[in-house]
Scaffold this motif. Structure first.
Motif, mmCIF file in Angstrom:
data_model
loop_
_atom_site.group_PDB
_atom_site.id
_atom_site.type_symbol
_atom_site.label_atom_id
_atom_site.label_comp_id
_atom_site.label_asym_id
_atom_site.label_seq_id
_atom_site.Cartn_x
_atom_site.Cartn_y
_atom_site.Cartn_z
ATOM 1 N N GLU A 102 8.108 0.972 -21.216
ATOM 2 C CA GLU A 102 9.384 0.409 -21.651
ATOM 3 C C GLU A 102 9.533 -1.050 -21.232
ATOM 4 O OE1 GLU A 102 14.078 1.064 -20.437
ATOM 5 O OE2 GLU A 102 12.727 2.792 -20.429
ATOM 6 N N ALA A 103 8.983 -1.408 -20.081
ATOM 7 C CA ALA A 103 9.161 -2.760 -19.553
ATOM 8 C C ALA A 103 8.040 -3.719 -19.931
ATOM 9 C CB ALA A 103 9.292 -2.713 -18.027
ATOM 10 N N ALA A 104 6.867 -3.214 -20.284
ATOM 11 C CA ALA A 104 5.703 -4.073 -20.517
ATOM 12 C C ALA A 104 5.687 -4.612 -21.938
ATOM 13 C CB ALA A 104 4.423 -3.294 -20.245
ATOM 14 N N PRO A 105 5.064 -5.772 -22.143
ATOM 15 C CA PRO A 105 4.895 -6.307 -23.506
ATOM 16 C C PRO A 105 3.729 -5.607 -24.210
ATOM 17 C CG PRO A 105 3.924 -7.796 -21.921
ATOM 18 C CD PRO A 105 4.554 -6.702 -21.119
ATOM 19 N N LEU A 106 3.583 -5.878 -25.485
ATOM 20 C CA LEU A 106 2.437 -5.388 -26.252
ATOM 21 C C LEU A 106 1.210 -6.199 -25.867
ATOM 22 C CD1 LEU A 106 1.247 -3.674 -28.595
ATOM 23 C CD2 LEU A 106 1.896 -5.557 -30.118
ATOM 24 N N LEU A 107 0.105 -5.522 -25.555
ATOM 25 C CA LEU A 107 -1.108 -6.199 -25.094
ATOM 26 C C LEU A 107 -2.218 -6.007 -26.110
ATOM 27 C CD1 LEU A 107 -0.299 -4.952 -21.659
ATOM 28 C CD2 LEU A 107 -1.191 -7.256 -21.839
ATOM 29 N N ARG A 108 -2.876 -7.123 -26.485
ATOM 30 C CA ARG A 108 -3.965 -7.098 -27.461
ATOM 31 C C ARG A 108 -5.139 -7.897 -26.906
ATOM 32 N NH1 ARG A 108 -1.298 -8.605 -33.206
ATOM 33 N NH2 ARG A 108 -3.243 -7.644 -33.931
ATOM 34 N N PRO B 31 9.697 -7.546 -23.081
ATOM 35 C CA PRO B 31 9.121 -6.231 -23.376
ATOM 36 C C PRO B 31 8.734 -6.107 -24.848
ATOM 37 C CG PRO B 31 11.170 -6.026 -22.133
ATOM 38 C CD PRO B 31 11.060 -7.467 -22.535
ATOM 39 N N ALA B 32 7.857 -5.144 -25.124
ATOM 40 C CA ALA B 32 7.406 -4.930 -26.500
ATOM 41 C C ALA B 32 8.565 -4.572 -27.410
ATOM 42 C CB ALA B 32 6.346 -3.831 -26.525
ATOM 43 N N SER B 33 9.591 -3.889 -26.876
ATOM 44 C CA SER B 33 10.747 -3.518 -27.691
ATOM 45 C C SER B 33 11.529 -4.738 -28.167
ATOM 46 C CB SER B 33 11.671 -2.599 -26.881
ATOM 47 O OG SER B 33 12.099 -3.240 -25.698
ATOM 48 N N GLU B 34 11.366 -5.881 -27.488
ATOM 49 C CA GLU B 34 12.034 -7.116 -27.881
ATOM 50 C C GLU B 34 11.068 -8.077 -28.575
ATOM 51 O OE1 GLU B 34 14.049 -8.828 -24.560
ATOM 52 O OE2 GLU B 34 14.890 -6.908 -23.889
ATOM 53 N N GLY B 35 9.881 -7.584 -28.929
ATOM 54 C CA GLY B 35 8.917 -8.411 -29.661
ATOM 55 C C GLY B 35 7.922 -9.138 -28.799
ATOM 56 N N ALA C 51 -7.526 -2.246 -17.413
ATOM 57 C CA ALA C 51 -6.381 -2.039 -16.524
ATOM 58 C C ALA C 51 -5.184 -2.864 -16.975
ATOM 59 C CB ALA C 51 -6.760 -2.406 -15.091
ATOM 60 N N LEU C 52 -5.434 -4.069 -17.499
ATOM 61 C CA LEU C 52 -4.342 -4.891 -18.020
ATOM 62 C C LEU C 52 -3.738 -4.251 -19.266
ATOM 63 C CD1 LEU C 52 -2.685 -7.542 -18.188
ATOM 64 C CD2 LEU C 52 -4.578 -8.490 -19.527
ATOM 65 N N VAL C 53 -4.586 -3.798 -20.199
ATOM 66 C CA VAL C 53 -4.090 -3.214 -21.439
ATOM 67 C C VAL C 53 -3.250 -1.971 -21.160
ATOM 68 C CG1 VAL C 53 -4.792 -2.122 -23.604
ATOM 69 C CG2 VAL C 53 -5.976 -4.178 -22.802
ATOM 70 N N ARG C 54 -3.681 -1.151 -20.212
ATOM 71 C CA ARG C 54 -2.935 0.062 -19.860
ATOM 72 C C ARG C 54 -1.803 -0.224 -18.874
ATOM 73 N NH1 ARG C 54 -8.187 1.888 -18.907
ATOM 74 N NH2 ARG C 54 -7.698 1.975 -16.684
ATOM 75 N N TRP C 55 -1.771 -1.439 -18.328
ATOM 76 C CA TRP C 55 -0.856 -1.831 -17.254
ATOM 77 C C TRP C 55 -0.950 -0.803 -16.123
ATOM 78 C CZ3 TRP C 55 1.891 -6.398 -18.297
ATOM 79 C CH2 TRP C 55 2.609 -6.900 -17.217
ATOM 80 N N ASP C 56 -2.156 -0.711 -15.564
ATOM 81 C CA ASP C 56 -2.454 0.280 -14.533
ATOM 82 C C ASP C 56 -3.143 -0.381 -13.349
ATOM 83 O OD1 ASP C 56 -2.752 2.693 -13.207
ATOM 84 O OD2 ASP C 56 -4.593 3.222 -14.280
ATOM 85 N N PRO C 57 -2.462 -1.254 -12.614
ATOM 86 C CA PRO C 57 -3.110 -1.887 -11.458
ATOM 87 C C PRO C 57 -3.420 -0.904 -10.344
ATOM 88 C CG PRO C 57 -0.772 -2.426 -11.508
ATOM 89 C CD PRO C 57 -1.073 -1.725 -12.797
ATOM 90 N N GLN C 58 -2.622 0.168 -10.223
ATOM 91 C CA GLN C 58 -2.880 1.156 -9.168
ATOM 92 C C GLN C 58 -4.206 1.854 -9.398
ATOM 93 O OE1 GLN C 58 -0.241 1.043 -11.306
ATOM 94 N NE2 GLN C 58 1.596 1.902 -10.360
ATOM 95 N N GLY C 59 -4.460 2.262 -10.656
ATOM 96 C CA GLY C 59 -5.721 2.924 -10.946
ATOM 97 C C GLY C 59 -6.917 2.020 -10.716
#
Length: 748
Positions: free
Chosen positions: A372-378, A567-571, A587-595
Motif C-alpha cells: 500500500e505504501a510502496a511505489p510501482l517498481l520496474r 505510492p503506486a495508488s497515487e501513480g 529485494a528492491l522490486v519486492r520491497w523486502d530488505p528484511q529477507g
C-alpha cells in the motif's frame, strides 16, 4: 659648545657593558643560592590525592595518574572537572623539571596514592563544571577497550571543547514531562502501539524497526521520544546527517513544542553546541536528536537510545579509535538499562544479527501495508538495453524516458546517479583502456564538456593526453557523473527545469512542481508531496564495488530514493536500470530488505565473515606490519588473512591509531578525502591496470594490509592483544606508523 670625548662625559662608567652583565648574573646566582626555598601550599585536609586522566593519546600511557590537591582547590577539584597538570617531567614536585602543562580530567579523589614517590600538584582547575560523570567515564573506558584505543581518544570524541562564557550563563528550569502520545502512524505496524506503551511505562525493549516507505518516519521517531519523556526518562536519537536531524527536529517541535529536546549537530557552531551540550549535562533537556557525536550525549536517567539508518557509513567515526554508533549505543543500553532501537527503510546485516541472536525483536509491517505504501517498481536489464535502440544513443532507455515524461505532468522526477562530477572515469575511445595519470597512474576525469583532464587522485591537469596502449587521443565516458546527466536530461526535456543535488550543494527540499532533480546517493532532497517518479541509473556501478557490503549498500541507496516517491495508488513509479535477476534488485522490486539481510547473514555465517565474527585490520609498510605482528599474542583460534598490497593514502590524513587535532580541520582537501566514494580495485595504485602495470612505488610508500579474524566472543581478547602490542611498539621510541582498526568497514 665644544665637543667632548667619551672620557670627558660626567656620567661615564669605566666598566664595560659585558663586565656589568657578568657582575649582575653573578649577584643573581649568589642571591638564588642564599634564598630560602618557598614552602609549598598545604594540601587538602580530606582526600588530598586526585586521580586524573591526562590528554595523552598514547597506548603505553593509557592509565590514570595521581596528583596532589592543594588546599585552595579542595572544593573545586572534584571528579568530572577539567584541570591543568604538569606531565612528563623527571621530578614531579619540581616546577622547573615537572614537564609541560596539559589538560586533564579528575576521575576520583583518594585518601592516599599507591605511588611511592612525590606527587606533582594540580596547577589549576579550569572550571568547576563537572563534564564527565561516572557513567560516561565507564562508557568511554569500555569503548576504548572494544576498539583497541585509548581513553583520551574516546574522551576527545565525547566532550566538546570548552567555552568559558557559556558556563556562566544561568541554567533554565526543565519543562514538565509530556503526556503519553497516541500511536499515530505506529498503528500500521503489528507491534508499534505496544512499543510506545512499553516506553511510556518505563520498560526497556530492544527492537529492530523496518520503516514503511514514505515521509512518516521522522514523526514516528518523534513519537518514540515523546513516549520515553512521558515516563520521566531521557532519550537519544542519532541520525546520519544534518538533513535527517532537521526533519526529526521539526517533527519534535510540531508534536511537543520547543524546550523538550535539543538538536546536536556541527552546523550550529562550537559555542552553541557547547551551550546545548551543557543543557543536557545539567539536566535541563532530556531528549537529544543529533548526528554521530550525539551518541555520547550525557543524558541522565537514560530511557532510550535509537539509531536511524545504521548502514550509513557516516555512523562510523573517522577519528581514533573509530567507534561505530550502533555498537556504542548497544553498550549504553546495556550499562544504563535503557531501551534500544535501530531503524531504517532497510535492514542492515548487523541489525539482522541482533534479531537472529535473540537480543532484539523485529518491528515490521505486514505485506499488505508495504504494498500500500510502496511505489510501482520496474526494471531495465541488460537484455532490455540490448534491444533498445534509443538506449544506445541516449542516457535513458525508452521505458525510463516514457515514465519520466508521464510523471512530469504531475510533479517532480528524481534521477539518482551513483557518481558525482561530469565524467568521473574516462577511457580511450579506440581500445577502451582506462585513461590514467602519467604521474601517479590515477584515473583521469573530465570536469566539464570543455574542461581539461584532471587526475582524481593527485589533482594534476593532464595536457595532450595519449593512450599508453594504442596512442589514441580521443576519449569516451566509462562512467557518467551527475552533472553530465543533468546536462543530457536538459537537452532531452528542454522545457523542464533541471536541479542538481550533490556534495557541492545539497538541496533539503524541492517544490511540488514538474522538474528533473538529479542527485547523488544520499543527497536526494525531499519533495513536498512526494516525487511522481524516480529513475535509478547505473545500478551496476553500485553493485560492482569490490566490497563485502556492495549489495547491501546498493539496496540501501535504492530504497532511500524510492521511499521519496508517491505510492503506486497515487501513480508513483520507480525504474531501476540494473540486471533484474540480481538478489539486491529482486529485494528492491519486492520491497523486502528484511529477507535480503537474513539471506546475506546466513551466507556470511557459513564463511565466518562479520558480523558473525570479529575482525581487525593492520595496515602499514611491510616491515612495520611484520614487526608489530611479532609483538601480538593472538587469542586461541585467531586466523590471519594476508598480508596483501594496500593502496597508499590519496591525501594526507591522520591514521586510525594516532591522535588528530581536537579542532578537526574541515578544509576542502580533508572533506574531499573523507567524502570520496571508495574506488574500484582497478583504480588502486600498485594493482594491475588494463594493458600495463602501475609503476612500483618507493619502498617507504608501499603498504600492506593484514586482516585478523576471531570467533564470536573472542573480540575483546583480540582488541586487548592489539592494544598491548601497540603500547609495546610505541614504548620503544619513534617508530613507523601502523594503522590498527577493529571492525573495519571495508574488508573487500
Amino acid at each position: 659648545m665644544g665637543e667632548h670625548s667619551a672620557g670627558d662625559r660626567p656620567d661615564d662608567d669605566s666598566t664595560a657593558p659585558a663586565e656589568q652583565l657578568e657582575i649582575a648574573v653573578a649577584a643573581a646566582r649568589k642571591a638564588a643560592k642564599s634564598a630560602k626555598p618557598r614552602k609549598p601550599p598545604a594540601l587538602a585536609a580530606e582526600l588530598p590525592v586526585a586521580r586524573v586522566v591526562v590528554d595523552k593519546a598514547l597506548s603505553h600511557l593509557d592509565q590514570y595518574f595521581d596528583y596532589a590537591v592543594p588546599e585552595t582547590m579542595a572544593e573545586t577539584a572534584q571528579p568530572g572537572v577539567r584541570v591543568r597538570v604538569r606531565f612528563g617531567g623527571h621530578a614531579a614536585g619540581d616546577r622547573r623539571r615537572g614537564g609541560g602543562l596539559i589538560d586533564g580530567i579528575v576521575v576520583d579523589r583518594l585518601a592516599a596514592s599507591d605511588y611511592s614517590g612525590p606527587l606533582a600538584r594540580i596547577e589549576r582547575v579550569l572550571s568547576p563544571e563537572p563534564v564527565l560523570p561516572a557513567r560516561m567515564l565507564d562508557l568511554a573506558r569500555a569503548v576504548a577497550d572494544r576498539y583497541a584505543g585509548t581513553l583520551a581518544d574516546v574522551l576527545s570524541l565525547a566532550l566538546p571543547p570548552r567555552h568559558a562564557r557559556v558556563e556562566t550563563e544561568p541554567a533554565i528550569d526543565p519543562l514538565p514531562a509530556p503526556g503519553r502520545p497516541e500511536p499515530g502512524s505506529w498503528a500500521r505496524y503489528a507491534d508499534g502501539p505496544r512499543l510506545l506503551e512499553a516506553l511510556a511505562a518505563g520498560e526497556s525493549p530492544r527492537t529492530v524497526w523496518t520503516a514503511l516507505p514514505g515521509p512518516t518516519w521522522p514523526g514516528e521517531i518523534a513519537l518514540l521520544l515523546a513516549a520515553v519523556l512521558a515516563s520521566g526518562r531521557g532519550g537519544i536519537v542519532v541520525l546520519p546527517d544534518g538533513k535527517a536531524v532537521a526533519r526529526v527536529d521539526e517533527a519534535m517541535e510540531q508534536l511537543l513544542g520547543r524546550g523538550h529536546h535539543i538538536a546536536l549537530t556541527a552546523e550550529v557552531g562550537p559555542e552553541e553546541r557547547y551551550r546545548r551540550w551543557l543543557a543536557v549535562s545539567r539536566g535541563t533537556v532530556k531528549a537529544v536528536v543529533g548526528t554521530r557525536a550525539a551518541m555520547f550525549a550525557p543524558v541522565a536517567d537514560l530511557g532510550l537510545v535509537a539509531l536511524w539508518d545504521d548502514g550509513d557509513t557516516a555512523h562510523s567515526e573517522l577519528h581514533a579509535p573509530q567507534p561505530h554508533v550502533r555498537e556504542v549505543l548497544v553498550m549504553r543500553a546495556l550499562r544504563e538499562q535503557a531501551a534500544f532501537l535501530v531503524g531504517g527503510l532497510t535492514t542492515s546485516v548487523d541489525a539482522a544479527q541482533l534479531v537472529r541472536s535473540g537480543w532484539a525483536q523485529p518491528v515490521e509491517a505486514d505485506r499488505a501495508r508495504v504494498r500500500e505504501a510502496a511505489p510501482l517498481l520496474r526494471t531495465v536489464g541488460d537484455f532490455d538495453l540490448a534491444r533498445d535502440d534509443a538506449a544506445r544513443v541516449a542516457r535513458l532507455p525508452t521505458m525510463a524516458w516514457d515514465v519520466a515524461r508521464r510523471a512530469l505532468e504531475s510533479g517532480p522526477v528524481l534521477v539518482q546517479v551513483p557518481r558525482r562530477g561530469y565524467v568521473p572515469h574516462a577511457a580511450c575511445l579506440r581500445c577502451r583502456a582506462s585513461a590514467r595519470c602519467t604521474a601517479c597512474v590515477g584515473p583521469l576525469e573530465l570536469t566539464s564538456s570543455e574542461g581539461a583532464l584532471v587526475c582524481s587522485w593527485c589533482g594534476r591537469h593532464e595536457v595532450g593526453w595519449r593512450c599508453a596502449e594504442c596512442g589514441g587521443a580521443k576519449l569516451r565516458a566509462n562512467v557518467v557523473g551527475a552533472r553530465r546527466t543533468a546536462e543530457e536530461l536538459g537537452r532531452a526535456f528542454p522545457r523542464v527545469p533541471v536541479r542538481t543535488s550533490g556534495r557541492d550543494a545539497v538541496l533539503a527540499t524541492v517544490p511540488d512542481v514538474p522538474a528533473l532533480v538529479v542527485a547523488t546517493p544520499g543527497a536526494e532532497p525531499v519533495a513536498a508531496d512526494g516525487y511522481a517518479a524516480a529513475l535509478l541509473l547505473d545500478g551496476w556501478l553500485l553493485l560492482n564495488r569490490p566490497d563485502l557490503r556492495a549489495g547491501e549498500e546498493a539496496l540501501r541507496r535504492w530504497l532511500g530514493a524510492a521511499s521519496l516517491v508517491r505510492p503506486a495508488s497515487e501513480g508513483g513509479a520507480v525504474v531501476i536500470i540494473a540486471e533484474p535477476t540480481l538478489r539486491a534488485v529482486q529485494a528492491l522490486v519486492r520491497w523486502d530488505p528484511q529477507g535480503y539481510a537474513r539471506t546475506e547473514l546466513a551466507e556470511r555465517a557459513e564463511l565466518g565473515l562479520p558480523p558473525v565474527s570479529r575482525m581487525a585490520s593492520v595496515t602499514g609498510s611491510p616491515t612495520a606490519v611484520a614487526e608489530l605482528m611479532r609483538l601480538v599474542r593472538l587469542p586461541e583460534g585467531a586466523e590471519t588473512l594476508g598480508p596483501v598490497p594496500a593502496p597508499p593514502p590519496r591525501s594526507p590524513q591522520a591514521p586510525a591509531n594516532t591522535r588528530t587535532s581536537r579542532a578537526r580541520s574541515k578544509s576542502a582537501a580533508a572533506r574531499a578525502a573523507i567524502e570520496r566514494p571508495p574506488a574500484p580495485a582497478s583504480d588502486a595504485p600498485g594493482l594491475w591496470t588494463p594493458g600495463r602495470q602501475a609503476p612500483e612505488p618507493p619502498p617507504e610508500e608501499r603498504r600492506e594490509r593484514l586482516l585478523i579474524r576471531v570467533a564470536p566472543g573472542r573480540g575483546a581478547e583480540l582488541a586487548a592483544a592489539l592494544k598491548s602490542a601497540q603500547a609495546l611498539w610505541m614504548s620503544r621510541g619513534p617508530a613507523e606508523t601502523v594503522w590498527v582498526r577493529m571492525d573495519p568497514l571495508d574488508i573487500g
